[in-house]
Design an enzyme around this catalytic site. Structure first.
Site: not given
Length: 273
Positions: A13, A74-76, A153, A155, A204, A213-216
Site C-alpha cells: 500500500n 490510514c493504518g499503513n 474511518n 468499514h 478502499e 489496508c491497515g484500518t481494514g
C-alpha cells in the site's frame, strides 16, 4: 517551486509523503493530490500523505486518497510516517489521535478505540451493526449481514469462504457508494482460517483495491472478535503480507507491521497545481 517527497509503502500500500513540518506547502487541493497520485502522469500512489505541525500531538498527518478526497485515517501510512519520523510519536489525524513506536516487527501503532454505534459509522439510519440486515447480490449469491466498524474511518466487513472468489472490483464500488453509507465505506471481504488467523481483501473508499489496508485489518479483526470467531490477537494476511492486530482490555487496537522507504525525489509544484 521544488518540493521534496519520500515514496514509501506498507505491505505494498504505497504513499507519497510530503514533509511540511519546517516549511509549509502551497495550498493543497484535491486536484493537486489526485494529480500527484496519478500513476501515469504523476508520481503515483494509493495515498498522498502530508506531515504538518500540530497543537494537539507531536505532528499532524493529513491523508488524501488517490481520487483527491481527504480522509480520516490510514493504518499503513501511520506506520510509514512513524518510520520516517523515528522514535515514539503521537499523530493528529482527522480520525483522532494515534501513537506509533518502533517494534521488532516494524512499527506498532495504537489505533485508538473502535466505534460500533450506527451513527458513529455512520449509517443512514439505526440498525444492528454486528449483523447489518442488508445485502448485495453477487453472482448466484449475495454479500450480506456485514459488521459495521469505525476505526477512524468507516468499514463494512463481510465474512466469506474465500475472499479471492469475490469479484471485489465489481461489487466494491457499489457497496462503497450505497446510500446506506452517507460518508461512503471501505469494503472488507475476509475468511477466518484459525482462531488467530484471517485472510483479507479490501476495496478502499476512494482508492479501490489495494495490496494492504491497515484500518481494514483492524476493523476486520475487531469484527471477528465481536462475533467470537477469533481470539484477541490475530494475524491478518492481506495480498501484500501479514499484520498483527490486538484488541486489549482497555478497548484499544494495536496494529504491528512493516513499513519501507522506496525512494526519494522532488517535483515542481507548478507542474501539478
Amino acid at each position: 517551486m521544488q518540493i521534496a517527497f519520500t515514496k514509501m509503502h506498507g505491505l505494498g500500500n504505497d504513499f507519497v509523503v510530503l514533509d511540511a513540518r519546517d516549511h509549509a506547502l502551497p495550498p493543497l487541493t484535491g486536484d493537486v493530490a489526485a494529480a500527484l497520485a496519478d500513476r501515469h502522469t504523476g508520481i503515483g500512489c494509493d495515498q498522498l500523505i502530508v506531515i504538518e505541525p500540530s497543537d494537539r500531538a507531536d505532528w499532524r498527518m493529513r491523508i488524501y486518497n488517490c481520487d483527491g478526497g481527504e480522509v480520516e485515517a490510514c493504518g499503513n501510512a501511520s506506520r510509514a510516517v512513524g518510520l520516517l519520523i523515528g522514535g515514539a510519536v503521537t499523530l493528529e489525524t482527522k480520525g483522532g489521535l494515534i501513537a506509533t513506536r518502533p517494534h521488532d516487527n516494524g512499527i506498532a501503532v495504537d489505533m485508538g478505540e473502535p466505534r460500533f454505534e450506527w451513527d458513529a459509522i455512520p449509517l443512514g439510519y439505526a440498525m444492528d451493526t454486528l449483523a447489518m440486515p442488508v445485502g448485495w447480490p453477487v453472482g448466484d449469491g449475495a454479500l450480506e449481514n456485514p459488521v459495521a466498524v469505525n476505526v477512524g474511518n468507516p468499514h463494512a466487513v463481510f465474512f466469506v469462504d474465500d475472499p479471492y472468489a469475490v469479484p471485489l472490483a465489481e461489487i466494491g464500488p457499489l457497496i462503497e457508494n450505497d446510500p446506506i453509507f452517507p460518508e461512503r465505506v471501505n469494503v472488507n471481504v475476509a475468511a477466518v482460517t484459525a482462531r488467530d488467523a484471517i485472510t483479507l481483501r479490501v476495496w478502499e473508499r476512494g482508492a479501490g483495491i489495494t495490496r494492504a489496508c491497515g484500518t481494514g485489518a483492524c476493523a476486520t479483526a475487531v469484527a471477528a472478535m465481536r462475533r467470537g470467531l477469533v481470539d484477541r490477537t490475530v494475524t491478518v494476511t492481506l495480498p501484500g503480507g501479514p499484520l498483527t492486530i490486538a484488541w486489549d482490555d482497555h478497548n484499544r487496537i494495536t496494529m504491528t507491521g512493516p513499513a519501507t522507504i522506496s525512494f526519494t525525489g522532488s517535483f515542481d509544484w507548478g507542474d501539478y497545481a
